[in-house]
Design a protein around this motif. Structure first.
Motif, short mmCIF file in Angstrom:
data_model
loop_
_atom_site.label_atom_id
_atom_site.label_comp_id
_atom_site.label_asym_id
_atom_site.label_seq_id
_atom_site.Cartn_x
_atom_site.Cartn_y
_atom_site.Cartn_z
N LEU A 148 41.91 45.16 33.92
CA LEU A 148 41.83 45.06 35.38
C LEU A 148 40.64 44.25 35.87
N THR A 149 39.59 44.16 35.05
CA THR A 149 38.40 43.40 35.47
C THR A 149 38.29 42.05 34.79
N GLY A 150 39.03 41.86 33.71
CA GLY A 150 38.89 40.63 32.94
C GLY A 150 37.55 40.56 32.24
N SER A 151 36.99 41.73 31.93
CA SER A 151 35.67 41.80 31.31
C SER A 151 35.70 42.83 30.18
N ALA A 152 34.59 42.97 29.49
CA ALA A 152 34.51 43.92 28.37
C ALA A 152 34.36 45.36 28.83
N PHE A 153 33.96 45.56 30.07
CA PHE A 153 33.78 46.91 30.62
C PHE A 153 33.64 46.80 32.13
N VAL A 154 33.61 47.95 32.80
CA VAL A 154 33.35 47.99 34.24
C VAL A 154 32.26 49.02 34.49
N LEU A 155 31.39 48.73 35.45
CA LEU A 155 30.39 49.69 35.90
C LEU A 155 30.87 50.26 37.22
N ASN A 156 31.07 51.58 37.26
CA ASN A 156 31.53 52.27 38.46
C ASN A 156 30.48 53.27 38.90
N ALA A 157 30.03 53.16 40.14
CA ALA A 157 29.09 54.11 40.73
C ALA A 157 29.91 55.13 41.52
N ILE A 158 29.85 56.38 41.10
CA ILE A 158 30.64 57.43 41.74
C ILE A 158 29.86 57.96 42.94
N ILE A 159 30.52 57.90 44.10
CA ILE A 159 29.86 58.28 45.35
C ILE A 159 30.90 58.83 46.32
#
Length: 174
Positions: free
Chosen positions: A36-47
């Motif tokens: 979904l990001t086209g990257s190796a990982f995603v950083l998600n800030a839960i708020i």
């Protein structure tokens, strides 16, 4: 991190501000997030949803079908930048894409999850907890963050107990 940080989409149509610091930051290495990001990982800030103030524009919810039900990714209607997600249709919680912050380096991950899909070339920091799959939220999150999570769950439209949240995130990974 400063109390209020701002972010937005690539074209500038959407601008937002976080009114509080995130409860927790996930670095997710699952194959869904990679795709979904086209990257190796995603950083998600839960708020909490209420802690995101829209300054300009309005993102649109784009349902992403998964085996066990869809989740929504909120995108800029113009440039399609993914700004945040709603996993499990929880009206009171958002997973903000850290990369959309004006200063994304201000937030570092509290945990690495689904590392069984992690890119082999990526070395994880030893001081940050990492898990092959998910983890026990109530054991890892700070007490103040858990209190906020419970308050979001108990608000109208909320249902995000640590167990339920973990179950929803796990379900999307199968």
């Amino acid at each position: 991190m400063a109390k209020k940080v701002s972010g937005g989409c690539a074209c500038g149509s959407i601008r937002y501000q976080l009114l509080d610091k995130p409860m927790f930051v996930h670095c997710c290495h699952c194959d869904d997030c990679q795709r979904l990001t086209g990257s190796a990982f995603v950083l998600n800030a839960i708020i909490e949803t209420q802690a995101i103030k829209l300054l300009r524009g309005k993102p649109v919810a784009v349902p992403v079908p998964r085996e066990n039900g869809s989740h929504d990714i909120y995108r800029c209607p113009s440039c399609q930048t993914a700004l945040w997600s709603d996993y499990g249709r929880r009206a009171n919680l958002r997973f903000v894409r850290v990369g959309t912050l004006d200063k994304p380096g201000a937030l570092k991950p509290d945990v690495h999850i689904y590392t069984r899909w992690k890119a082999k070339w990526l070395k994880l920091p030893k001081r940050t907890p990492s898990f092959r799959d998910y983890y026990n939220t109530s054991k890892l999150w700070p007490k103040a963050s858990l209190k906020r999570l419970y308050a979001a769950r108990d608000s109208k439209g909320g249902s995000a107990s640590p167990k339920t949240m973990a179950k929803t995130i796990r379900r999307r990974r199968r």
